[in-house]
Design a protein around this motif. Structure first.
Motif, PDB file in Angstrom:
ATOM      1  N   VAL A  27       0.842  -1.208   0.000  1.00  0.00           N
ATOM      2  CA  VAL A  27       0.000   0.000   0.000  1.00  0.00           C
ATOM      3  C   VAL A  27       0.876   1.256   0.000  1.00  0.00           C
ATOM      4  CG1 VAL A  27      -1.698   1.307   1.349  1.00  0.00           C
ATOM      5  CG2 VAL A  27      -1.934  -1.169   1.105  1.00  0.00           C
ATOM      6  N   GLU A  28       1.961   1.235   0.792  1.00  0.00           N
ATOM      7  CA  GLU A  28       2.882   2.373   0.817  1.00  0.00           C
ATOM      8  C   GLU A  28       3.541   2.565  -0.552  1.00  0.00           C
ATOM      9  OE1 GLU A  28       4.817   2.741   5.172  1.00  0.00           O
ATOM     10  OE2 GLU A  28       4.935   0.720   4.292  1.00  0.00           O
ATOM     11  N   LEU A  29       3.905   1.463  -1.179  1.00  0.00           N
ATOM     12  CA  LEU A  29       4.508   1.564  -2.511  1.00  0.00           C
ATOM     13  C   LEU A  29       3.508   2.128  -3.513  1.00  0.00           C
ATOM     14  CD1 LEU A  29       6.494  -1.790  -2.723  1.00  0.00           C
ATOM     15  CD2 LEU A  29       7.440   0.510  -2.476  1.00  0.00           C
ATOM     16  N   ALA A  30       2.269   1.646  -3.457  1.00  0.00           N
ATOM     17  CA  ALA A  30       1.234   2.110  -4.386  1.00  0.00           C
ATOM     18  C   ALA A  30       0.969   3.606  -4.214  1.00  0.00           C
ATOM     19  CB  ALA A  30      -0.049   1.315  -4.190  1.00  0.00           C
ATOM     20  N   ALA A  31       1.106   4.114  -3.005  1.00  0.00           N
ATOM     21  CA  ALA A  31       0.881   5.541  -2.751  1.00  0.00           C
ATOM     22  C   ALA A  31       1.910   6.417  -3.459  1.00  0.00           C
ATOM     23  CB  ALA A  31       0.887   5.812  -1.246  1.00  0.00           C
ATOM     24  N   ASN A  32       3.033   5.845  -3.855  1.00  0.00           N
ATOM     25  CA  ASN A  32       4.071   6.610  -4.558  1.00  0.00           C
ATOM     26  C   ASN A  32       3.653   7.041  -5.960  1.00  0.00           C
ATOM     27  OD1 ASN A  32       6.207   6.846  -2.666  1.00  0.00           O
ATOM     28  ND2 ASN A  32       6.683   4.684  -2.978  1.00  0.00           N
ATOM     29  N   GLU A  37       8.081  11.286 -10.124  1.00  0.00           N
ATOM     30  CA  GLU A  37       9.110  10.389 -10.659  1.00  0.00           C
ATOM     31  C   GLU A  37       8.554   9.015 -11.029  1.00  0.00           C
ATOM     32  OE1 GLU A  37       9.570  11.446  -7.237  1.00  0.00           O
ATOM     33  OE2 GLU A  37      10.402  13.335  -7.913  1.00  0.00           O
ATOM     34  N   TYR A  38       7.473   8.611 -10.391  1.00  0.00           N
ATOM     35  CA  TYR A  38       6.928   7.274 -10.600  1.00  0.00           C
ATOM     36  C   TYR A  38       5.956   7.278 -11.771  1.00  0.00           C
ATOM     37  CZ  TYR A  38       9.011   6.103  -6.152  1.00  0.00           C
ATOM     38  OH  TYR A  38       9.913   5.887  -5.142  1.00  0.00           O
ATOM     39  N   SER A  39       6.158   6.327 -12.677  1.00  0.00           N
ATOM     40  CA  SER A  39       5.309   6.283 -13.872  1.00  0.00           C
ATOM     41  C   SER A  39       4.272   5.167 -13.834  1.00  0.00           C
ATOM     42  CB  SER A  39       6.177   6.121 -15.120  1.00  0.00           C
ATOM     43  OG  SER A  39       6.918   4.924 -15.048  1.00  0.00           O
ATOM     44  N   GLU A  40       4.564   4.102 -13.079  1.00  0.00           N
ATOM     45  CA  GLU A  40       3.657   2.952 -13.088  1.00  0.00           C
ATOM     46  C   GLU A  40       3.927   2.100 -11.850  1.00  0.00           C
ATOM     47  OE1 GLU A  40       2.637  -0.761 -16.128  1.00  0.00           O
ATOM     48  OE2 GLU A  40       4.281   0.606 -16.576  1.00  0.00           O
ATOM     49  N   ILE A  41       2.850   1.576 -11.275  1.00  0.00           N
ATOM     50  CA  ILE A  41       2.958   0.652 -10.141  1.00  0.00           C
ATOM     51  C   ILE A  41       1.943  -0.460 -10.373  1.00  0.00           C
ATOM     52  CG2 ILE A  41       2.689   0.366  -7.644  1.00  0.00           C
ATOM     53  CD1 ILE A  41       3.596   3.297  -7.370  1.00  0.00           C
ATOM     54  N   LYS A  42       2.428  -1.704 -10.317  1.00  0.00           N
ATOM     55  CA  LYS A  42       1.568  -2.872 -10.553  1.00  0.00           C
ATOM     56  C   LYS A  42       1.612  -3.778  -9.330  1.00  0.00           C
ATOM     57  CE  LYS A  42       2.700  -3.294 -15.467  1.00  0.00           C
ATOM     58  NZ  LYS A  42       3.289  -4.214 -16.461  1.00  0.00           N
ATOM     59  N   LEU A  43       0.463  -4.292  -8.953  1.00  0.00           N
ATOM     60  CA  LEU A  43       0.360  -5.293  -7.881  1.00  0.00           C
ATOM     61  C   LEU A  43      -0.294  -6.538  -8.449  1.00  0.00           C
ATOM     62  CD1 LEU A  43      -0.926  -3.099  -4.935  1.00  0.00           C
ATOM     63  CD2 LEU A  43       1.190  -4.379  -4.956  1.00  0.00           C
ATOM     64  N   LYS A  44       0.271  -7.712  -8.099  1.00  0.00           N
ATOM     65  CA  LYS A  44      -0.341  -8.955  -8.575  1.00  0.00           C
ATOM     66  C   LYS A  44      -0.003 -10.096  -7.624  1.00  0.00           C
ATOM     67  CE  LYS A  44       3.538  -9.580 -11.678  1.00  0.00           C
ATOM     68  NZ  LYS A  44       3.987  -9.482 -13.038  1.00  0.00           N
ATOM     69  N   ARG A  45      -0.812 -11.133  -7.688  1.00  0.00           N
ATOM     70  CA  ARG A  45      -0.537 -12.378  -6.964  1.00  0.00           C
ATOM     71  C   ARG A  45       0.178 -13.321  -7.916  1.00  0.00           C
ATOM     72  NH1 ARG A  45      -2.840 -13.345  -2.166  1.00  0.00           N
ATOM     73  NH2 ARG A  45      -4.608 -12.058  -1.603  1.00  0.00           N
ATOM     74  N   LYS A  46       1.190 -13.988  -7.374  1.00  0.00           N
ATOM     75  CA  LYS A  46       1.938 -14.920  -8.210  1.00  0.00           C
ATOM     76  C   LYS A  46       2.435 -16.060  -7.331  1.00  0.00           C
ATOM     77  CE  LYS A  46       5.578 -14.748 -11.692  1.00  0.00           C
ATOM     78  NZ  LYS A  46       6.563 -13.890 -12.345  1.00  0.00           N
ATOM     79  N   PHE A  55       7.829   1.366 -11.238  1.00  0.00           N
ATOM     80  CA  PHE A  55       8.600   1.915 -12.348  1.00  0.00           C
ATOM     81  C   PHE A  55       8.789   3.409 -12.125  1.00  0.00           C
ATOM     82  CE2 PHE A  55       6.228  -1.707 -13.820  1.00  0.00           C
ATOM     83  CZ  PHE A  55       7.112  -2.401 -14.628  1.00  0.00           C
ATOM     84  N   PHE A  56      10.007   3.878 -12.334  1.00  0.00           N
ATOM     85  CA  PHE A  56      10.253   5.312 -12.258  1.00  0.00           C
ATOM     86  C   PHE A  56      11.455   5.678 -13.111  1.00  0.00           C
ATOM     87  CE2 PHE A  56      12.827   3.566  -8.871  1.00  0.00           C
ATOM     88  CZ  PHE A  56      13.993   4.310  -8.890  1.00  0.00           C
ATOM     89  N   GLU A  64      22.748  13.315 -19.150  1.00  0.00           N
ATOM     90  CA  GLU A  64      21.509  14.088 -19.160  1.00  0.00           C
ATOM     91  C   GLU A  64      20.287  13.209 -19.392  1.00  0.00           C
ATOM     92  OE1 GLU A  64      21.843  17.252 -21.974  1.00  0.00           O
ATOM     93  OE2 GLU A  64      23.753  17.952 -21.146  1.00  0.00           O
ATOM     94  N   ASN A  65      20.517  11.975 -19.789  1.00  0.00           N
ATOM     95  CA  ASN A  65      19.408  11.077 -20.104  1.00  0.00           C
ATOM     96  C   ASN A  65      18.702  10.599 -18.846  1.00  0.00           C
ATOM     97  OD1 ASN A  65      20.133  11.233 -22.804  1.00  0.00           O
ATOM     98  ND2 ASN A  65      21.435   9.420 -22.680  1.00  0.00           N
ATOM     99  N   LYS A  66      17.403  10.384 -19.003  1.00  0.00           N
ATOM    100  CA  LYS A  66      16.642   9.763 -17.926  1.00  0.00           C
ATOM    101  C   LYS A  66      16.612   8.267 -18.181  1.00  0.00           C
ATOM    102  CE  LYS A  66      13.825  13.341 -16.038  1.00  0.00           C
ATOM    103  NZ  LYS A  66      12.575  13.591 -15.370  1.00  0.00           N
ATOM    104  N   VAL A  67      16.807   7.504 -17.119  1.00  0.00           N
ATOM    105  CA  VAL A  67      16.857   6.056 -17.216  1.00  0.00           C
ATOM    106  C   VAL A  67      15.638   5.487 -16.504  1.00  0.00           C
ATOM    107  CG1 VAL A  67      18.194   3.995 -16.626  1.00  0.00           C
ATOM    108  CG2 VAL A  67      19.373   6.101 -17.247  1.00  0.00           C
ATOM    109  N   LYS A  68      15.004   4.501 -17.131  1.00  0.00           N
ATOM    110  CA  LYS A  68      13.843   3.848 -16.528  1.00  0.00           C
ATOM    111  C   LYS A  68      14.323   2.726 -15.616  1.00  0.00           C
ATOM    112  CE  LYS A  68       9.421   1.691 -17.577  1.00  0.00           C
ATOM    113  NZ  LYS A  68       8.521   1.243 -18.627  1.00  0.00           N
ATOM    114  N   TYR A  69      13.854   2.737 -14.397  1.00  0.00           N
ATOM    115  CA  TYR A  69      14.162   1.702 -13.420  1.00  0.00           C
ATOM    116  C   TYR A  69      12.881   0.959 -13.063  1.00  0.00           C
ATOM    117  CZ  TYR A  69      18.668   3.916 -12.441  1.00  0.00           C
ATOM    118  OH  TYR A  69      19.930   4.429 -12.534  1.00  0.00           O
TER     119      TYR A  69
END
Length: 148
Positions: A27-32, A37-46, A55-56, A64-69
Motif C-alpha cells: 500500500v505504501e509503494l502504491a501511494a508513490n 518520478e513514478y510512472s507505473e505501479i503494478k500489484l499482482k498475486r503470483k 517503475f520510475f 543528461e538522459n533519464k533512465v527507466k528503473y
C-alpha cells in the motif's frame, strides 16, 4: 573494544528487528504513484506471493538522459517483504533479501557464541531463541567448529 556480550546483544537485536519488521508495505509503494518520478505501479498475486512492480525514471549519474528503473518487491502471504530486485534494462540485481539478511545475522551470532568459553552460558543463550533459530545457530556453530 566491544565485548563479546555487547556484540552478541547487538546482533540479536538486529535479528529481532528483522523478524518483527514487515518492511515497506504494498500500500505504501502504491501511494508513490502520486510522486512525479513514478510512472507505473503494478500489484499482482503470483504463486502465493504478492509482487509489486514499481517503475520510475531517474537522471543518469554522469549524463543528461533519464533512465527507466523497475523495482520488484516480493511479499509472502503474511505481507512480509522477502526480496527487492532492481531491473535496469536487461540487468536484474537483488538489492535486498530477507533470508540472506537473516543468514548473515545468524552466522554473526554463531561466531559470537563460539567466543564464549562456558558451555553452560552458551546453552543458556541458545535456549532463549525460538526452535527454528536455535537449530540454525547450532548448525552455524557446528560449521565454525568444523572449519577450525
Amino acid at each position: 573494544m566491544v565485548s563479546v556480550q555487547n556484540k552478541l546483544n547487538g546482533k540479536i537485536q538486529e535479528l529481532v528487528n528483522l523478524r518483527l519488521n514487515k518492511g515497506v508495505s504494498p500500500v505504501e509503494l502504491a501511494a508513490n504513484i502520486y510522486n512525479d518520478e513514478y510512472s507505473e505501479i503494478k500489484l499482482k498475486r503470483k504463486f502465493g506471493k504478492i509482487v509489486c512492480n514499481v517503475f520510475f525514471y531517474d537522471q543518469e549519474l554522469f549524463g543528461e538522459n533519464k533512465v527507466k528503473y523497475e523495482y520488484v518487491y516480493t511479499y509472502n502471504e503474511d505481507l512480509f517483504l522477502e526480496e527487492i530486485q532492481q531491473k535496469k534494462g536487461k540487468q536484474t540485481t537483488v538489492t535486498w533479501n530477507r533470508k540472506k539478511e537473516e543468514e548473515v545475522l545468524v552466522r554473526d551470532i554463531a561466531i559470537s557464541i563460539n567466543e564464549i568459553e562456558s558451555k553452560d552460558d552458551v546453552q543458556l543463550i541458545l535456549n532463549t531463541f525460538p526452535k527454528d533459530l536455535k537449530k540454525l545457530i547450532q548448525s552455524f556453530i557446528f560449521d565454525e567448529i568444523m572449519v577450525i
